[in-house]
Design an enzyme around this catalytic site. Sequence first.
Site, PDB file in Angstrom:
ATOM      1  N   TYR A 144       0.851  -1.186   0.000  1.00  9.57           N
ATOM      2  CA  TYR A 144       0.000   0.000   0.000  1.00  9.57           C
ATOM      3  C   TYR A 144       0.886   1.235   0.000  1.00  9.57           C
ATOM      4  CZ  TYR A 144      -3.592   3.360   1.531  1.00  9.57           C
ATOM      5  OH  TYR A 144      -4.461   4.425   1.622  1.00  9.57           O
ATOM      6  N   ASP A 239       9.313   3.011  -0.050  1.00 17.05           N
ATOM      7  CA  ASP A 239       8.246   3.658   0.703  1.00 17.05           C
ATOM      8  C   ASP A 239       8.455   3.287   2.169  1.00 17.05           C
ATOM      9  OD1 ASP A 239       6.017   4.547   1.956  1.00 17.05           O
ATOM     10  OD2 ASP A 239       4.565   3.629   0.578  1.00 17.05           O
ATOM     11  N   LYS A 267       4.156   9.377   8.981  1.00 21.14           N
ATOM     12  CA  LYS A 267       4.016   8.867  10.351  1.00 21.14           C
ATOM     13  C   LYS A 267       5.030   9.433  11.356  1.00 21.14           C
ATOM     14  CE  LYS A 267       1.750   4.839   8.419  1.00 21.14           C
ATOM     15  NZ  LYS A 267       0.384   4.625   8.777  1.00 21.14           N
TER      16      LYS A 267
HETATM   17  N1  PMP Z   1       2.765   4.140   2.392  1.00 23.50           N
HETATM   18  C1  PMP Z   1       2.693   3.209   3.343  1.00 23.50           C
HETATM   19  C2  PMP Z   1       3.715   2.118   3.379  1.00 23.50           C
HETATM   20  C3  PMP Z   1       1.677   3.250   4.297  1.00 23.50           C
HETATM   21  O1  PMP Z   1       1.593   2.306   5.229  1.00 23.50           O
HETATM   22  C4  PMP Z   1       0.739   4.312   4.234  1.00 23.50           C
HETATM   23  C5  PMP Z   1      -0.410   4.425   5.224  1.00 23.50           C
HETATM   24  N2  PMP Z   1      -0.481   3.546   6.224  1.00 23.50           N
HETATM   25  C6  PMP Z   1       0.862   5.258   3.225  1.00 23.50           C
HETATM   26  C7  PMP Z   1       1.890   5.147   2.320  1.00 23.50           C
HETATM   27  C8  PMP Z   1      -0.102   6.395   3.113  1.00 23.50           C
HETATM   28  O2  PMP Z   1       0.087   7.297   4.148  1.00 23.50           O
HETATM   29  P1  PMP Z   1      -1.080   8.288   4.589  1.00 23.50           P
HETATM   30  O3  PMP Z   1      -2.141   7.444   5.202  1.00 23.50           O
HETATM   31  O4  PMP Z   1      -0.413   9.207   5.566  1.00 23.50           O
HETATM   32  O5  PMP Z   1      -1.542   9.000   3.383  1.00 23.50           O
END
Ligand code: PMP
Length: 424
Positions: A144, A239, A267
């Site tokens: 994701y 990511d 985060k």
């Molecule tokens: N990349 C990863 C690996 C994530 O786990 C997440 C959300 N958990 C995101 C991107 C997206 O981040 P956000 O919810 O702050 O938009």
Amino acid sequence: MNTEESKKLFKESGNCFPGGVNSPVRAFGSVGGTPVFIKKAEGSHIFDEDGNEYIDYVNSWGPCILGHAYKPVVEAVREACLSGLSYGAPTRRELELGKLITECIPSMEMMRMVSSGTEAVMSAIRAARGFTGRDKIIKFKGCYHGHSDGLLVKAGSGALTGSAPDSAGVPASYTKHTLLAGYNQEDTVEELFFQYPGEIAAVVVEPVAANMGLVAPKPGFLEFLRDITTRYGALLIFDEVITGFRMALGGAQEYYKVKPDLTTLGKIAGGGMPMGVYGGRKEIMEVVSPLGKVYQAGTLSGNPIATAAGIATVKALMERPDLYSSLEKKADTLVQTLKEVLPKAQVNQAGSLFSVFFAEHPVVDYESALKSDTRMYAKYFHYLLEHGIYTAPSQFEILFLSAAHTQEDLDETKRIMKEAAVNL
Ligand code: PMP
């Protein structure tokens, strides 16, 4: 456990927000029942609107690595607020946080701050396309990367348990340049490069997959991605929205010693405030506006409150080099208990990140993750919740530890995990 107030609020919220929530996984869709409404949090504990107390392993999905309402972070935010909430102009704090990030993650030579992980990955891909002049990207099934249109293809997290993994409202033309490979399946990546040599701008990967439950990279997988992207002139994007400042101060790239071209953070980088960052090699980042031709902007980007929380968090992490081994030890003891009490389940771990799958065979990729018994997970989840242990309301999310979890918390959690296993 009385959750009447949460039930009342959830019912009312259903009129205000789709599914009663502002992010799908919160609605308990895949485990059933009513989400508890959180009133406050302190250290490793959260409290709901009915006054119930829980040991928290969701951790706001990762940001609160130091524990909830960690005093130096709260103080930094309080102080920043008194000087105004947003200016839309450059600040000293952005520079301070940027320098700290480069110090911890040297591959992020130059970066841009945004307000969410979604924006960070979306923008990193735009930069990669602008830099290489190529359109296609490779993403992995079950990874994701936020909810930008082009990345909602076999995305993990909430999208995995929804009725359709690919979202309505995304025109097929928006995802036609998104090529899918299998996580931990090198041959699938090789095939795509063979089929589209010279067309692939980047491979984007969660270095530790944490949105289909926890799936660690098999030995050599990340090195393989580094090698093949270099060979074909494509960029490697890690990511690290989850793994950044969590696997190690320098993220998964430090932990596994593989250096990507671009990295995305979220985060922990914002210490619990909305924040995302993308960055990497200077020559790549120089394509971003106003220096280069890749446009990207944000009214609240580099926000003074978010940067204050980020600085306080990163500084605290830098002052505690033993923190990561201590988080890992905490994870080890819970993993050990889970393996003992659920001998037929699969417990995956990487550093302090872990999750349990109710699956018969080892979970090493998206296909094996999907074979999990989500009904069994729901039963296990609800037993924990009703006994004061707050974990992710989905089989395909992971558990997060913080510096605030005490031995007492862990002992209580292990006790309830054992009881839950007996009651399955
Ligand atoms: N990349 C990863 C690996 C994530 O786990 C997440 C959300 N958990 C995101 C991107 C997206 O981040 P956000 O919810 O702050 O938009």
